[in-house]
Enzyme design. Structure first.
Site, short mmCIF file in Angstrom:
data_model
loop_
_atom_site.label_atom_id
_atom_site.label_comp_id
_atom_site.label_asym_id
_atom_site.label_seq_id
_atom_site.Cartn_x
_atom_site.Cartn_y
_atom_site.Cartn_z
N PRO A 150 0.81 -1.23 0.00
CA PRO A 150 0.00 0.00 0.00
C PRO A 150 0.83 1.27 0.00
O PRO A 150 0.83 2.03 0.96
CB PRO A 150 -0.81 -0.13 1.28
CG PRO A 150 0.08 -0.91 2.20
CD PRO A 150 0.83 -1.87 1.33
N CYS A 151 1.51 1.53 -1.11
CA CYS A 151 2.33 2.74 -1.18
C CYS A 151 1.45 3.98 -1.18
O CYS A 151 1.93 5.08 -0.93
CB CYS A 151 3.23 2.70 -2.42
SG CYS A 151 2.36 2.44 -3.96
#
Length: 244
Positions: A150-151
């Site tokens: 989950p950048c």
DNA sequence: TCGGTGGCCCTTA
DNA sequence: ATAAGGGCCACCG
């Protein structure tokens, strides 16, 4: 990609090879729905290797991975829910071929809970490279598996969500969908507040930390810097770890 | 307050 | 091999 001679050659080789050899060389791809529209996802026998948004999947994959591709009829188990909910569960990822730095960055990003965000500088500090803040941004920009790692939960220190591989608007949509109060954090940022503390516990958190969100209004205190908070006698939360 | 700017450091051409 | 440039940041005016 359907007429790829290399692919055909490898397939022929595999016919005489032990079971599974071809799968160790090639990757499979499949289209998948997601919270940000349709994606093309490539995976190997090690796990999901690449998540692509928009056109040009095959060309980009070839350039980045140089593996033959075959279409797949069935996604790896867990991929569907991971894309829909942002919870990865036991889904395996194939992160081979990344540098140590990139892997460290992605691992740290992967530790950010759903519904929360952390600054780029936090990642840099966590991986022991406090000055590599900008390099963290580039590494996240090259995240091969957005959504699964989950950048989008890594945001700028000034309260702005910042950039994203799939576009800034997609980032905002994802964060809102996960329950991040973007309006709230922006309001705080405008008031120069980047940390929230509780005067009953003496603990200071990032504003989106689930502990910070439970602080009742009368006990909530805002700070611009961690140093300010420390000066006032607050120690960093051990869950969201605003200090390295 | 906001835009400019130098610093930083990893990756790629 | 080296130089440029990027999902940033802190500081300055």
């Amino acid at each position: 990609m359907t007429q790829d001679p290399l692919l055909a050659g490898l397939a022929a080789l595999a016919a005489d090879a032990p079971e599974g050899l071809y799968d160790r060389i090639a990757a499979r791809w499949i289209r998948m729905p997601s919270r940000v529209g349709e994606l093309t996802v490539a995976f190997t026998d090690h796990g999901v290797a690449y998540v692509h948004h928009g056109d040009g999947f095959a060309a980009t994959f070839r350039k980045r991975f140089g593996r033959p591709l075959v279409e797949s009829g069935r996604p790896p188990s867990g991929l569907m829910t991971a894309l829909r909910t942002g919870r990865v569960g036991g889904l395996r990822l194939d992160l081979r071929g990344l540098s140590d730095f990139q892997r460290d960055v992605l691992t740290a990003a992967g530790s950010i809970p759903r519904g929360e965000v952390r600054p780029y500088s936090w990642i840099a500090a966590r991986i022991g490279r406090p000055r590599a803040v900008r390099a963290v941004g580039t590494a996240l920009g090259h995240n091969p598996v957005p959504l699964l790692i989950p950048c989008h939960r890594v945001t700028r220190a000034d309260g702005d969500p910042g950039g994203y591989v799939f576009g800034a608007q997609a980032k905002e949509r994802l964060l809102l969908d996960e329950g991040v109060d973007l309006a709230g954090t922006r309001e705080l940022a405008e008031a120069n507040v980047f940390y929230l503390a509780s005067d009953t516990t003496g603990i200071v958190c990032f504003p989106t930390c689930h502990n910070a969100r439970r602080i009742t209004a009368r006990h909530r205190r805002g700070f611009r810097t961690l140093a300010d908070a420390a000066k006032a006698g607050y120690r960093p939360c051990r869950v969201c770890r605003p200090a390295a």
